[in-house]
Design an enzyme around this catalytic site. Structure first.
Site, PDB file in Angstrom:
ATOM      1  CG  HIS A   1      36.533  51.682  48.882  1.00  8.94           C
ATOM      2  ND1 HIS A   1      36.272  50.491  48.262  1.00  8.94           N
ATOM      3  CD2 HIS A   1      36.440  52.633  47.909  1.00  8.94           C
ATOM      4  CE1 HIS A   1      36.025  50.695  46.985  1.00  8.94           C
ATOM      5  NE2 HIS A   1      36.140  51.988  46.742  1.00  8.94           N
TER       6      HIS A   1
ATOM      7  CG  HIS B   1      40.128  50.153  46.505  1.00  9.80           C
ATOM      8  ND1 HIS B   1      40.006  51.289  47.265  1.00  9.80           N
ATOM      9  CD2 HIS B   1      39.683  50.480  45.269  1.00  9.80           C
ATOM     10  CE1 HIS B   1      39.525  52.274  46.515  1.00  9.80           C
ATOM     11  NE2 HIS B   1      39.315  51.805  45.303  1.00  9.80           N
TER      12      HIS B   1
ATOM     13  CB  CYS C   1      32.296  59.971  32.392  1.00  5.09           C
ATOM     14  SG  CYS C   1      32.253  59.721  34.191  1.00  5.09           S
TER      15      CYS C   1
ATOM     16  CB  CYS D   1      34.465  56.489  33.348  1.00  7.02           C
ATOM     17  SG  CYS D   1      32.884  55.997  33.970  1.00  7.02           S
TER      18      CYS D   1
ATOM     19  CB  CYS E   1      28.601  58.931  33.702  1.00  8.03           C
ATOM     20  SG  CYS E   1      29.456  57.400  34.098  1.00  8.03           S
TER      21      CYS E   1
ATOM     22  CG  HIS F   1      31.046  57.472  38.035  1.00  3.59           C
ATOM     23  ND1 HIS F   1      31.682  56.920  36.947  1.00  3.59           N
ATOM     24  CD2 HIS F   1      31.756  57.108  39.123  1.00  3.59           C
ATOM     25  CE1 HIS F   1      32.751  56.263  37.359  1.00  3.59           C
ATOM     26  NE2 HIS F   1      32.827  56.358  38.670  1.00  3.59           N
TER      27      HIS F   1
ATOM     28  CE  LYS G   1      31.714  50.474  41.785  1.00  6.67           C
ATOM     29  NZ  LYS G   1      32.436  51.517  41.119  1.00  6.67           N
TER      30      LYS G   1
ATOM     31  CE  LYS H   1      36.344  60.990  46.169  1.00  5.12           C
ATOM     32  NZ  LYS H   1      37.713  61.457  46.053  1.00  5.12           N
TER      33      LYS H   1
HETATM   34  N1  MSP Z   1      42.775  52.767  38.126  1.00  4.98           N
HETATM   35  C1  MSP Z   1      41.760  51.956  37.575  1.00  4.98           C
HETATM   36  C2  MSP Z   1      42.276  50.547  37.304  1.00  4.98           C
HETATM   37  C3  MSP Z   1      43.433  50.481  36.373  1.00  4.98           C
HETATM   38  S1  MSP Z   1      44.014  48.869  36.172  1.00  4.98           S
HETATM   39  C4  MSP Z   1      45.100  48.970  34.947  1.00  4.98           C
HETATM   40  C5  MSP Z   1      40.583  51.857  38.544  1.00  4.98           C
HETATM   41  N2  MSP Z   1      40.857  52.144  39.808  1.00  4.98           N
HETATM   42  S2  MSP Z   1      39.783  52.155  40.978  1.00  4.98           S
HETATM   43  O1  MSP Z   1      40.543  52.446  42.145  1.00  4.98           O
HETATM   44  O2  MSP Z   1      38.716  53.027  40.663  1.00  4.98           O
HETATM   45  O3  MSP Z   1      39.160  50.769  41.064  1.00  4.98           O
HETATM   46  C6  MSP Z   1      39.976  49.668  41.201  1.00  4.98           C
HETATM   47  C7  MSP Z   1      39.198  48.410  41.404  1.00  4.98           C
HETATM   48  O4  MSP Z   1      38.409  48.479  42.582  1.00  4.98           O
HETATM   49  C8  MSP Z   1      38.239  48.075  40.268  1.00  4.98           C
HETATM   50  O5  MSP Z   1      38.463  46.719  39.941  1.00  4.98           O
HETATM   51  C9  MSP Z   1      36.891  48.234  40.857  1.00  4.98           C
HETATM   52  O6  MSP Z   1      35.978  47.340  40.327  1.00  4.98           O
HETATM   53  C10 MSP Z   1      37.173  47.879  42.304  1.00  4.98           C
HETATM   54  N3  MSP Z   1      36.133  48.369  43.133  1.00  4.98           N
HETATM   55  C11 MSP Z   1      35.796  49.661  43.391  1.00  4.98           C
HETATM   56  N4  MSP Z   1      34.671  49.650  44.146  1.00  4.98           N
HETATM   57  C12 MSP Z   1      34.276  48.374  44.365  1.00  4.98           C
HETATM   58  C13 MSP Z   1      33.274  47.762  45.075  1.00  4.98           C
HETATM   59  N5  MSP Z   1      32.347  48.443  45.715  1.00  4.98           N
HETATM   60  N6  MSP Z   1      33.245  46.410  45.112  1.00  4.98           N
HETATM   61  C14 MSP Z   1      34.198  45.651  44.519  1.00  4.98           C
HETATM   62  N7  MSP Z   1      35.153  46.200  43.826  1.00  4.98           N
HETATM   63  C15 MSP Z   1      35.177  47.565  43.679  1.00  4.98           C
HETATM   64  O7  MSP Z   1      39.493  51.526  38.124  1.00  4.98           O
END
Ligand code: MSP
Length: 507
Positions: free
Chosen positions: A19, A22, A127, A130, A144, A147, A295, A298
Protein backbone atom coordinates in the site's frame (compact mmCIF):
# COMPACT_ATOMS: atom_id res chain seq x y z
CA UNK A 1 34.06 2.92 -7.87
CA UNK A 2 32.92 5.73 -5.62
CA UNK A 3 32.35 5.83 -1.92
CA UNK A 4 30.01 3.05 -0.75
CA UNK A 5 26.55 4.22 0.30
CA UNK A 6 24.14 1.70 1.77
CA UNK A 7 20.46 2.55 2.24
CA UNK A 8 17.65 0.21 3.28
CA UNK A 9 13.87 0.16 3.59
CA UNK A 10 12.13 -2.11 6.09
CA UNK A 11 11.40 -5.52 4.66
CA UNK A 12 7.65 -5.74 4.25
CA UNK A 13 5.47 -8.44 5.75
CA UNK A 14 4.00 -10.70 3.14
CA UNK A 15 0.72 -11.06 5.02
CA UNK A 16 -0.39 -7.81 3.43
CA UNK A 17 -0.50 -6.37 -0.09
CA UNK A 18 1.65 -3.30 -0.89
CA UNK A 19 0.00 0.00 0.00
CA UNK A 20 1.07 3.63 -0.21
CA UNK A 21 2.56 3.53 3.32
CA UNK A 22 5.07 0.96 2.10
CA UNK A 23 5.59 2.87 -1.13
CA UNK A 24 6.30 6.05 0.79
CA UNK A 25 9.48 4.69 2.43
CA UNK A 26 10.52 2.87 -0.71
CA UNK A 27 10.20 5.95 -2.94
CA UNK A 28 12.17 8.02 -0.42
CA UNK A 29 14.94 5.42 -0.32
CA UNK A 30 14.93 5.33 -4.11
CA UNK A 31 15.23 9.11 -4.46
CA UNK A 32 18.10 9.09 -2.00
CA UNK A 33 19.81 6.20 -3.79
CA UNK A 34 19.44 7.92 -7.15
CA UNK A 35 20.74 11.17 -5.68
CA UNK A 36 23.84 9.47 -4.27
CA UNK A 37 24.45 7.72 -7.60
CA UNK A 38 24.50 11.14 -9.27
CA UNK A 39 27.34 11.97 -6.89
CA UNK A 40 29.20 8.89 -8.09
CA UNK A 41 28.68 6.80 -4.94
CA UNK A 42 28.79 3.03 -5.10
CA UNK A 43 25.20 2.62 -3.89
CA UNK A 44 23.65 -0.46 -2.39
CA UNK A 45 19.91 0.11 -2.09
CA UNK A 46 18.11 -2.77 -0.43
CA UNK A 47 14.47 -3.63 -0.02
CA UNK A 48 12.69 -6.95 0.33
CA UNK A 49 10.11 -8.99 2.20
CA UNK A 50 9.76 -10.37 5.72
CA UNK A 51 8.31 -13.85 5.34
CA UNK A 52 8.44 -15.73 8.64
CA UNK A 53 6.43 -15.56 11.86
CA UNK A 54 2.98 -16.28 13.13
CA UNK A 55 1.31 -13.49 11.21
CA UNK A 56 2.43 -14.86 7.85
CA UNK A 57 1.83 -18.47 8.89
CA UNK A 58 -1.77 -17.60 9.81
CA UNK A 59 -2.37 -15.57 6.66
CA UNK A 60 -1.30 -18.62 4.64
CA UNK A 61 -3.38 -21.02 6.74
CA UNK A 62 -6.48 -18.87 6.25
CA UNK A 63 -6.05 -19.34 2.53
CA UNK A 64 -5.22 -22.99 2.79
CA UNK A 65 -1.78 -22.69 1.20
CA UNK A 66 1.73 -23.39 2.45
CA UNK A 67 3.40 -20.29 3.92
CA UNK A 68 6.15 -20.52 1.30
CA UNK A 69 3.65 -20.47 -1.52
CA UNK A 70 1.85 -17.53 0.04
CA UNK A 71 5.16 -15.71 0.58
CA UNK A 72 6.18 -16.34 -3.04
CA UNK A 73 2.96 -14.80 -4.32
CA UNK A 74 2.94 -11.75 -2.08
CA UNK A 75 6.63 -11.04 -2.36
CA UNK A 76 6.11 -10.92 -6.11
CA UNK A 77 3.37 -8.31 -5.65
CA UNK A 78 5.84 -6.05 -3.84
CA UNK A 79 8.39 -6.50 -6.60
CA UNK A 80 5.74 -5.66 -9.15
CA UNK A 81 4.69 -2.52 -7.28
CA UNK A 82 8.31 -1.37 -7.10
CA UNK A 83 8.81 -1.98 -10.80
CA UNK A 84 5.79 0.17 -11.58
CA UNK A 85 7.16 2.95 -9.41
CA UNK A 86 10.60 2.87 -11.10
CA UNK A 87 12.32 1.78 -7.91
CA UNK A 88 15.99 1.08 -8.59
CA UNK A 89 16.83 -1.25 -5.71
CA UNK A 90 20.16 -2.99 -6.22
CA UNK A 91 19.11 -6.02 -4.23
CA UNK A 92 15.87 -7.58 -3.01
CA UNK A 93 16.10 -9.85 -0.02
CA UNK A 94 13.57 -12.42 1.08
CA UNK A 95 13.96 -13.91 4.54
CA UNK A 96 13.18 -17.38 3.18
CA UNK A 97 16.25 -17.30 0.92
CA UNK A 98 19.18 -19.59 1.75
CA UNK A 99 21.62 -16.64 1.93
CA UNK A 100 19.46 -15.02 4.61
CA UNK A 101 19.14 -18.22 6.59
CA UNK A 102 22.93 -18.70 6.44
CA UNK A 103 23.55 -15.18 7.76
CA UNK A 104 20.97 -15.51 10.51
CA UNK A 105 22.46 -18.77 11.73
CA UNK A 106 26.01 -17.39 11.66
CA UNK A 107 24.85 -14.32 13.54
CA UNK A 108 22.88 -16.27 16.15
CA UNK A 109 25.77 -18.59 16.78
CA UNK A 110 28.06 -15.61 17.37
CA UNK A 111 25.64 -14.03 19.86
CA UNK A 112 25.11 -17.39 21.60
CA UNK A 113 28.84 -18.06 21.80
CA UNK A 114 29.34 -14.61 23.29
CA UNK A 115 26.94 -15.53 26.09
CA UNK A 116 24.06 -13.19 25.28
CA UNK A 117 21.42 -15.86 24.66
CA UNK A 118 20.10 -18.20 27.39
CA UNK A 119 17.13 -20.55 27.95
CA UNK A 120 14.28 -19.37 30.23
CA UNK A 121 10.50 -19.63 30.66
CA UNK A 122 8.31 -16.82 29.49
CA UNK A 123 4.77 -15.92 30.23
CA UNK A 124 3.30 -12.89 28.59
CA UNK A 125 0.75 -11.08 26.49
CA UNK A 126 1.43 -11.34 22.80
CA UNK A 127 0.08 -9.28 19.91
CA UNK A 128 0.30 -11.33 16.73
CA UNK A 129 -0.13 -8.27 14.50
CA UNK A 130 2.97 -6.65 16.08
CA UNK A 131 4.72 -9.98 16.65
CA UNK A 132 5.68 -8.56 20.05
CA UNK A 133 5.00 -9.03 23.77
CA UNK A 134 3.36 -6.34 25.89
CA UNK A 135 3.10 -5.80 29.62
CA UNK A 136 -0.31 -5.18 31.28
CA UNK A 137 0.36 -1.46 31.68
CA UNK A 138 1.30 -1.00 28.02
CA UNK A 139 -2.15 -2.18 26.88
CA UNK A 140 -4.91 0.26 26.04
CA UNK A 141 -8.29 -0.96 27.33
CA UNK A 142 -6.79 -4.42 27.55
CA UNK A 143 -5.81 -4.43 23.85
CA UNK A 144 -2.68 -3.87 21.78
CA UNK A 145 -1.79 -0.14 21.85
CA UNK A 146 -1.00 -0.14 18.12
CA UNK A 147 -3.63 -2.42 16.62
CA UNK A 148 -6.40 -2.13 19.22
CA UNK A 149 -6.82 -5.91 18.97
CA UNK A 150 -6.96 -8.37 21.89
CA UNK A 151 -3.58 -9.81 22.93
CA UNK A 152 -2.99 -13.52 23.55
CA UNK A 153 -1.76 -15.04 26.78
CA UNK A 154 1.30 -17.14 25.96
CA UNK A 155 3.60 -19.34 28.09
CA UNK A 156 6.73 -20.66 26.41
CA UNK A 157 10.14 -21.97 27.24
CA UNK A 158 12.27 -19.78 25.08
CA UNK A 159 15.75 -18.58 24.51
CA UNK A 160 16.21 -15.05 25.76
CA UNK A 161 18.35 -12.32 24.37
CA UNK A 162 20.10 -10.45 27.17
CA UNK A 163 18.97 -7.00 26.10
CA UNK A 164 19.29 -5.75 29.69
CA UNK A 165 23.08 -5.95 29.41
CA UNK A 166 23.07 -3.27 26.73
CA UNK A 167 21.39 -0.41 28.54
CA UNK A 168 24.58 1.48 29.27
CA UNK A 169 26.40 0.58 26.05
CA UNK A 170 23.42 1.88 24.06
CA UNK A 171 23.25 5.11 26.04
CA UNK A 172 26.99 5.57 25.54
CA UNK A 173 26.64 4.93 21.84
CA UNK A 174 23.86 7.47 21.40
CA UNK A 175 25.78 9.97 23.50
CA UNK A 176 28.78 9.74 21.20
CA UNK A 177 26.69 9.52 17.99
CA UNK A 178 24.06 12.23 18.43
CA UNK A 179 22.73 11.92 14.88
CA UNK A 180 22.41 8.13 14.89
CA UNK A 181 18.63 8.34 15.36
CA UNK A 182 16.73 10.99 13.44
CA UNK A 183 14.74 13.17 13.60
CA UNK A 184 15.76 14.62 16.98
CA UNK A 185 12.36 13.91 18.59
CA UNK A 186 12.74 10.22 17.79
CA UNK A 187 16.20 10.15 19.31
CA UNK A 188 14.74 11.52 22.55
CA UNK A 189 12.02 8.91 22.49
CA UNK A 190 14.62 6.16 22.14
CA UNK A 191 16.78 7.55 24.95
CA UNK A 192 13.71 7.81 27.19
CA UNK A 193 12.80 4.21 26.47
CA UNK A 194 16.31 2.92 27.21
CA UNK A 195 16.53 4.92 30.44
CA UNK A 196 13.33 3.29 31.73
CA UNK A 197 15.28 0.05 31.78
CA UNK A 198 15.56 -2.73 29.22
CA UNK A 199 14.15 -6.20 29.73
CA UNK A 200 15.56 -9.36 28.16
CA UNK A 201 13.29 -10.62 25.42
CA UNK A 202 12.52 -14.02 24.08
CA UNK A 203 14.15 -14.59 20.71
CA UNK A 204 12.92 -18.09 19.87
CA UNK A 205 9.60 -19.89 19.54
CA UNK A 206 8.57 -23.52 19.87
CA UNK A 207 4.88 -22.83 19.25
CA UNK A 208 5.37 -22.26 15.54
CA UNK A 209 7.41 -23.95 12.88
CA UNK A 210 7.53 -21.23 10.23
CA UNK A 211 10.93 -19.74 10.92
CA UNK A 212 14.67 -20.29 10.95
CA UNK A 213 15.81 -23.05 13.36
CA UNK A 214 18.37 -22.07 16.01
CA UNK A 215 21.68 -23.64 14.99
CA UNK A 216 22.33 -25.14 18.46
CA UNK A 217 18.72 -26.19 19.16
CA UNK A 218 16.62 -26.81 16.05
CA UNK A 219 13.49 -27.51 18.15
CA UNK A 220 13.22 -23.71 18.34
CA UNK A 221 12.73 -21.29 15.47
CA UNK A 222 14.01 -17.72 15.57
CA UNK A 223 11.60 -14.99 16.67
CA UNK A 224 10.53 -13.20 13.48
CA UNK A 225 11.91 -9.78 14.43
CA UNK A 226 15.26 -11.24 15.42
CA UNK A 227 15.37 -12.97 12.06
CA UNK A 228 14.08 -9.96 10.09
CA UNK A 229 16.53 -7.34 11.35
CA UNK A 230 19.44 -9.51 10.26
CA UNK A 231 18.35 -9.02 6.63
CA UNK A 232 20.29 -5.77 6.57
CA UNK A 233 23.61 -7.51 7.13
CA UNK A 234 22.61 -10.68 5.28
CA UNK A 235 22.20 -8.74 2.03
CA UNK A 236 25.56 -7.08 2.61
CA UNK A 237 27.13 -10.55 2.87
CA UNK A 238 27.45 -11.20 6.61
CA UNK A 239 28.69 -14.74 7.09
CA UNK A 240 28.54 -15.43 3.35
CA UNK A 241 30.69 -12.83 1.57
CA UNK A 242 33.25 -11.09 3.77
CA UNK A 243 34.57 -8.81 1.05
CA UNK A 244 31.13 -7.47 0.19
CA UNK A 245 30.33 -7.07 3.87
CA UNK A 246 33.49 -5.03 4.49
CA UNK A 247 32.58 -2.89 1.51
CA UNK A 248 29.00 -1.94 2.43
CA UNK A 249 28.52 -2.38 6.15
CA UNK A 250 27.75 -0.32 8.25
CA UNK A 251 24.62 0.94 6.50
CA UNK A 252 24.40 4.69 6.00
CA UNK A 253 20.63 4.83 6.47
CA UNK A 254 17.92 2.53 7.67
CA UNK A 255 14.70 4.29 6.63
CA UNK A 256 11.75 3.09 8.70
CA UNK A 257 8.27 4.06 9.93
CA UNK A 258 7.93 5.28 13.50
CA UNK A 259 6.08 2.14 14.65
CA UNK A 260 9.22 0.05 14.28
CA UNK A 261 11.65 2.50 15.87
CA UNK A 262 12.31 0.44 19.02
CA UNK A 263 13.23 -2.60 17.01
CA UNK A 264 15.71 -0.60 14.96
CA UNK A 265 17.13 1.76 17.54
CA UNK A 266 17.19 -0.50 20.62
CA UNK A 267 17.00 -4.20 19.72
CA UNK A 268 19.03 -4.06 16.52
CA UNK A 269 22.05 -2.13 17.80
CA UNK A 270 22.09 -4.32 20.94
CA UNK A 271 22.03 -7.44 18.78
CA UNK A 272 24.91 -6.10 16.71
CA UNK A 273 26.92 -5.24 19.82
CA UNK A 274 26.29 -8.75 21.12
CA UNK A 275 27.67 -10.24 17.92
CA UNK A 276 30.57 -7.77 17.76
CA UNK A 277 29.36 -6.13 14.54
CA UNK A 278 29.46 -2.39 13.84
CA UNK A 279 26.25 -0.39 14.24
CA UNK A 280 24.40 1.33 11.38
CA UNK A 281 25.27 5.01 10.94
CA UNK A 282 21.73 6.40 10.90
CA UNK A 283 18.20 5.25 11.53
CA UNK A 284 15.59 7.70 10.26
CA UNK A 285 11.98 7.19 11.39
CA UNK A 286 9.24 8.88 9.41
CA UNK A 287 5.62 9.37 10.42
CA UNK A 288 2.49 7.65 9.20
CA UNK A 289 0.53 8.50 6.14
CA UNK A 290 -2.97 8.90 7.47
CA UNK A 291 -6.11 8.43 5.46
CA UNK A 292 -9.01 10.46 6.83
CA UNK A 293 -6.92 11.04 9.96
CA UNK A 294 -6.34 7.32 10.59
CA UNK A 295 -3.46 4.93 9.96
CA UNK A 296 -4.14 2.67 7.01
CA UNK A 297 -4.97 -0.87 7.99
CA UNK A 298 -6.58 -3.95 6.56
CA UNK A 299 -9.22 -3.99 9.30
CA UNK A 300 -10.24 -0.38 8.68
CA UNK A 301 -10.47 -1.07 4.95
CA UNK A 302 -8.77 2.23 4.20
CA UNK A 303 -5.68 0.97 2.43
CA UNK A 304 -4.74 2.58 -0.85
CA UNK A 305 -2.64 0.53 -3.26
CA UNK A 306 -0.02 2.33 -5.37
CA UNK A 307 -1.78 1.02 -8.48
CA UNK A 308 -4.93 2.98 -7.50
CA UNK A 309 -3.02 6.23 -7.99
CA UNK A 310 -0.62 5.24 -10.76
CA UNK A 311 -3.33 5.23 -13.41
CA UNK A 312 -4.07 8.92 -12.78
CA UNK A 313 -0.71 10.34 -11.78
CA UNK A 314 1.84 8.06 -13.42
CA UNK A 315 4.96 6.96 -11.60
CA UNK A 316 6.52 10.45 -11.58
CA UNK A 317 3.34 12.12 -10.28
CA UNK A 318 3.10 9.51 -7.53
CA UNK A 319 6.75 9.87 -6.54
CA UNK A 320 6.62 13.66 -6.60
CA UNK A 321 3.61 13.78 -4.31
CA UNK A 322 5.16 11.61 -1.62
CA UNK A 323 8.48 13.42 -1.74
CA UNK A 324 7.34 17.02 -2.12
CA UNK A 325 3.92 17.15 -0.51
CA UNK A 326 4.49 14.96 2.55
CA UNK A 327 7.11 15.99 5.10
CA UNK A 328 9.50 13.12 5.80
CA UNK A 329 9.28 12.90 9.59
CA UNK A 330 5.89 13.93 10.96
CA UNK A 331 2.59 12.19 10.21
CA UNK A 332 0.88 13.45 7.09
CA UNK A 333 -2.68 13.25 5.86
CA UNK A 334 -3.11 11.74 2.45
CA UNK A 335 -5.88 13.16 0.32
CA UNK A 336 -6.59 12.59 -3.35
CA UNK A 337 -7.79 16.19 -3.81
CA UNK A 338 -4.59 17.62 -2.31
CA UNK A 339 -2.55 15.32 -4.53
CA UNK A 340 -4.36 16.52 -7.65
CA UNK A 341 -4.02 20.17 -6.64
CA UNK A 342 -0.29 19.90 -6.03
CA UNK A 343 0.26 17.86 -9.20
CA UNK A 344 -1.51 20.49 -11.28
CA UNK A 345 0.27 23.39 -9.60
CA UNK A 346 3.81 22.06 -9.48
CA UNK A 347 4.09 19.55 -12.29
CA UNK A 348 1.50 20.50 -14.91
CA UNK A 349 1.83 24.26 -14.40
CA UNK A 350 5.22 25.28 -13.04
CA UNK A 351 7.42 22.50 -14.38
CA UNK A 352 5.42 21.49 -17.43
CA UNK A 353 4.73 25.03 -18.58
CA UNK A 354 8.32 26.13 -18.24
CA UNK A 355 9.46 23.18 -20.32
CA UNK A 356 6.80 23.54 -23.00
CA UNK A 357 6.93 27.31 -23.43
CA UNK A 358 10.74 27.39 -23.57
CA UNK A 359 10.93 24.47 -26.00
CA UNK A 360 8.12 25.92 -28.12
CA UNK A 361 9.64 29.35 -28.38
CA UNK A 362 13.17 28.10 -28.93
CA UNK A 363 11.89 25.84 -31.69
CA UNK A 364 10.10 28.71 -33.42
CA UNK A 365 12.51 31.55 -32.78
CA UNK A 366 15.91 29.87 -32.71
CA UNK A 367 15.57 27.35 -35.54
CA UNK A 368 15.04 24.42 -33.12
CA UNK A 369 18.60 24.46 -31.90
CA UNK A 370 19.95 25.61 -28.56
CA UNK A 371 21.46 29.08 -28.46
CA UNK A 372 24.43 29.78 -26.20
CA UNK A 373 23.60 30.38 -22.50
CA UNK A 374 25.20 33.58 -21.24
CA UNK A 375 28.01 33.09 -18.76
CA UNK A 376 26.55 35.67 -16.42
CA UNK A 377 22.89 35.28 -17.19
CA UNK A 378 20.42 36.51 -14.57
CA UNK A 379 19.45 32.96 -13.54
CA UNK A 380 22.98 31.81 -12.68
CA UNK A 381 22.70 32.62 -8.96
CA UNK A 382 19.22 31.15 -8.63
CA UNK A 383 20.50 27.93 -10.22
CA UNK A 384 23.39 27.70 -7.79
CA UNK A 385 21.10 28.34 -4.84
CA UNK A 386 18.62 25.71 -5.98
CA UNK A 387 21.41 23.13 -6.22
CA UNK A 388 22.78 23.85 -2.78
CA UNK A 389 19.30 24.03 -1.22
CA UNK A 390 18.33 20.71 -2.76
CA UNK A 391 21.59 19.14 -1.57
CA UNK A 392 20.94 20.37 1.99
CA UNK A 393 17.47 18.86 1.80
CA UNK A 394 18.85 15.46 0.81
CA UNK A 395 21.51 15.66 3.51
CA UNK A 396 18.78 16.10 6.16
CA UNK A 397 16.34 13.77 4.39
CA UNK A 398 14.09 16.80 4.09
CA UNK A 399 12.97 15.92 0.60
CA UNK A 400 10.05 18.35 0.63
CA UNK A 401 12.29 21.23 1.71
CA UNK A 402 14.91 20.39 -0.91
CA UNK A 403 12.36 20.13 -3.71
CA UNK A 404 10.82 23.45 -2.68
CA UNK A 405 14.24 25.02 -3.36
CA UNK A 406 14.38 23.43 -6.79
CA UNK A 407 10.83 24.56 -7.58
CA UNK A 408 11.84 28.07 -6.56
CA UNK A 409 14.23 28.04 -9.52
CA UNK A 410 11.38 26.95 -11.79
CA UNK A 411 9.24 29.82 -10.53
CA UNK A 412 12.06 32.29 -11.06
CA UNK A 413 12.63 31.08 -14.59
CA UNK A 414 8.91 31.44 -15.33
CA UNK A 415 8.90 34.94 -13.82
CA UNK A 416 11.96 35.83 -15.89
CA UNK A 417 10.13 34.83 -19.05
CA UNK A 418 7.11 36.92 -18.05
CA UNK A 419 9.37 39.89 -17.43
CA UNK A 420 11.45 39.62 -20.61
CA UNK A 421 8.64 38.51 -22.94
CA UNK A 422 10.75 36.73 -25.56
CA UNK A 423 7.70 36.59 -27.88
CA UNK A 424 7.74 40.40 -27.93
CA UNK A 425 11.50 40.48 -28.53
CA UNK A 426 10.97 38.10 -31.42
CA UNK A 427 8.13 40.19 -32.80
CA UNK A 428 10.20 43.36 -32.84
CA UNK A 429 12.99 41.47 -34.57
CA UNK A 430 15.46 41.45 -31.69
CA UNK A 431 16.68 37.94 -32.29
CA UNK A 432 19.81 38.34 -30.18
CA UNK A 433 17.82 39.35 -27.10
CA UNK A 434 15.25 36.59 -27.61
CA UNK A 435 18.01 34.01 -27.99
CA UNK A 436 19.74 35.27 -24.90
CA UNK A 437 16.64 34.80 -22.75
CA UNK A 438 15.83 31.40 -24.23
CA UNK A 439 19.43 30.23 -24.02
CA UNK A 440 19.40 30.98 -20.29
CA UNK A 441 16.09 29.19 -19.84
CA UNK A 442 17.26 26.12 -21.74
CA UNK A 443 20.28 25.94 -19.46
CA UNK A 444 17.98 26.16 -16.44
CA UNK A 445 15.89 23.35 -17.90
CA UNK A 446 19.00 21.20 -18.30
CA UNK A 447 19.93 21.68 -14.66
CA UNK A 448 16.35 21.08 -13.53
CA UNK A 449 16.12 17.85 -15.54
CA UNK A 450 19.33 16.70 -13.91
CA UNK A 451 18.43 17.69 -10.35
CA UNK A 452 14.81 16.54 -10.49
CA UNK A 453 15.75 13.16 -11.97
CA UNK A 454 15.94 11.27 -8.65
CA UNK A 455 12.29 12.13 -7.97
CA UNK A 456 10.69 12.33 -11.44
CA UNK A 457 13.03 10.14 -13.49
CA UNK A 458 10.74 9.63 -16.49
CA UNK A 459 9.94 13.29 -17.14
CA UNK A 460 13.53 14.28 -16.42
CA UNK A 461 14.85 11.76 -18.95
CA UNK A 462 12.31 12.85 -21.54
CA UNK A 463 13.11 16.53 -21.04
CA UNK A 464 16.82 15.74 -21.32
CA UNK A 465 16.13 14.02 -24.63
CA UNK A 466 14.00 16.89 -25.95
CA UNK A 467 16.82 19.26 -25.06
CA UNK A 468 18.97 17.25 -27.46
CA UNK A 469 21.49 16.38 -24.77
CA UNK A 470 23.71 13.31 -25.00
CA UNK A 471 23.13 10.33 -22.67
CA UNK A 472 20.71 10.57 -19.76
CA UNK A 473 20.54 12.58 -16.54
CA UNK A 474 21.68 9.43 -14.72
CA UNK A 475 25.00 9.48 -16.62
CA UNK A 476 25.87 12.90 -15.22
CA UNK A 477 28.08 13.47 -12.18
CA UNK A 478 27.53 16.03 -9.46
CA UNK A 479 28.61 18.57 -8.49
CA UNK A 480 30.19 19.43 -11.85
CA UNK A 481 27.18 18.70 -14.03
CA UNK A 482 24.98 21.13 -12.08
CA UNK A 483 27.29 24.06 -12.79
CA UNK A 484 26.02 26.65 -15.23
CA UNK A 485 27.34 25.88 -18.68
CA UNK A 486 28.82 22.52 -17.62
CA UNK A 487 27.71 20.84 -20.83
CA UNK A 488 28.36 22.34 -24.27
CA UNK A 489 24.76 22.66 -25.42
CA UNK A 490 24.96 25.27 -28.17
CA UNK A 491 23.51 23.86 -31.37
CA UNK A 492 21.78 20.90 -29.69
CA UNK A 493 18.63 19.92 -31.62
CA UNK A 494 15.40 20.67 -29.74
CA UNK A 495 12.08 18.86 -29.81
CA UNK A 496 8.78 20.33 -28.66
CA UNK A 497 6.80 17.23 -27.72
CA UNK A 498 3.50 16.97 -25.88
CA UNK A 499 2.79 17.98 -22.27
CA UNK A 500 5.16 16.23 -19.84
CA UNK A 501 2.47 16.35 -17.15
CA UNK A 502 -1.04 16.66 -18.60
CA UNK A 503 -3.40 18.46 -16.24
CA UNK A 504 -5.68 16.27 -14.16
CA UNK A 505 -9.31 17.14 -13.80
CA UNK A 506 -10.26 16.24 -10.23
CA UNK A 507 -13.99 15.88 -10.85
N1 MSP B 1 8.30 -6.59 8.62
C1 MSP B 1 8.37 -5.49 9.49
C2 MSP B 1 9.65 -4.69 9.26
C3 MSP B 1 10.90 -5.47 9.45
S1 MSP B 1 12.31 -4.53 9.10
C4 MSP B 1 13.56 -5.46 9.60
C5 MSP B 1 7.18 -4.56 9.26
N2 MSP B 1 6.58 -4.68 8.08
S2 MSP B 1 5.30 -3.86 7.64
O1 MSP B 1 5.06 -4.28 6.30
O2 MSP B 1 4.25 -4.03 8.57
O3 MSP B 1 5.64 -2.38 7.70
C6 MSP B 1 6.74 -1.91 7.01
C7 MSP B 1 6.86 -0.43 7.06
O4 MSP B 1 5.72 0.20 6.48
C8 MSP B 1 6.97 0.15 8.47
O5 MSP B 1 8.06 1.05 8.44
C9 MSP B 1 5.71 0.89 8.68
O6 MSP B 1 5.88 2.01 9.47
C10 MSP B 1 5.39 1.31 7.26
N3 MSP B 1 4.02 1.66 7.16
C11 MSP B 1 2.93 0.86 7.29
N4 MSP B 1 1.83 1.64 7.22
C12 MSP B 1 2.20 2.94 7.06
C13 MSP B 1 1.55 4.13 6.89
N5 MSP B 1 0.23 4.23 6.91
N6 MSP B 1 2.29 5.25 6.68
C14 MSP B 1 3.64 5.21 6.59
N7 MSP B 1 4.29 4.09 6.77
C15 MSP B 1 3.59 2.95 7.07
O7 MSP B 1 6.86 -3.77 10.12
Amino acid sequence: MGRPFYVTTPIYYVNDAPHIGHAYTTVAADALARWRRLWGDDVLFLTGTDEHGLKVQRAAEERGVHPQEWADQTSERFREAWRELDITNDDYIRTTEPRHRASVQAFLQAVYDNGYIALDTYEGLYCVACEAYYTEDELVDGSCPIHGRPVEHVTEENYFFRLSRFEQPLLDHYESHPDAVQPEGKRNEVLGFIRQGLRDFSMSRTSISWGIPLPWDPTHVTYVWYDALINYIAAAGFGTDDERFAQYWPADYHLIGKDILRFHAVYWPAMLMAAGVELPRHVFAHGYLLVGGEKMSKTRLNQIAPADLLADFGSDGFRYHFMADQRFGPDGDFSYEAMVARYNADLANNFGNLASRVLNMATSYCGAVTPEARENGPLVDATRLAFSGLGDGYARLDFAGGLAELWQLIKEANAYIEAREPWRLHKVGDRTAAEAVLGDCLEVLRVIALLASPVIPRAAGELWRRLGLPGTPEDQRLPDAAAWGAVATAGAPLEKGSALFPRIDAT
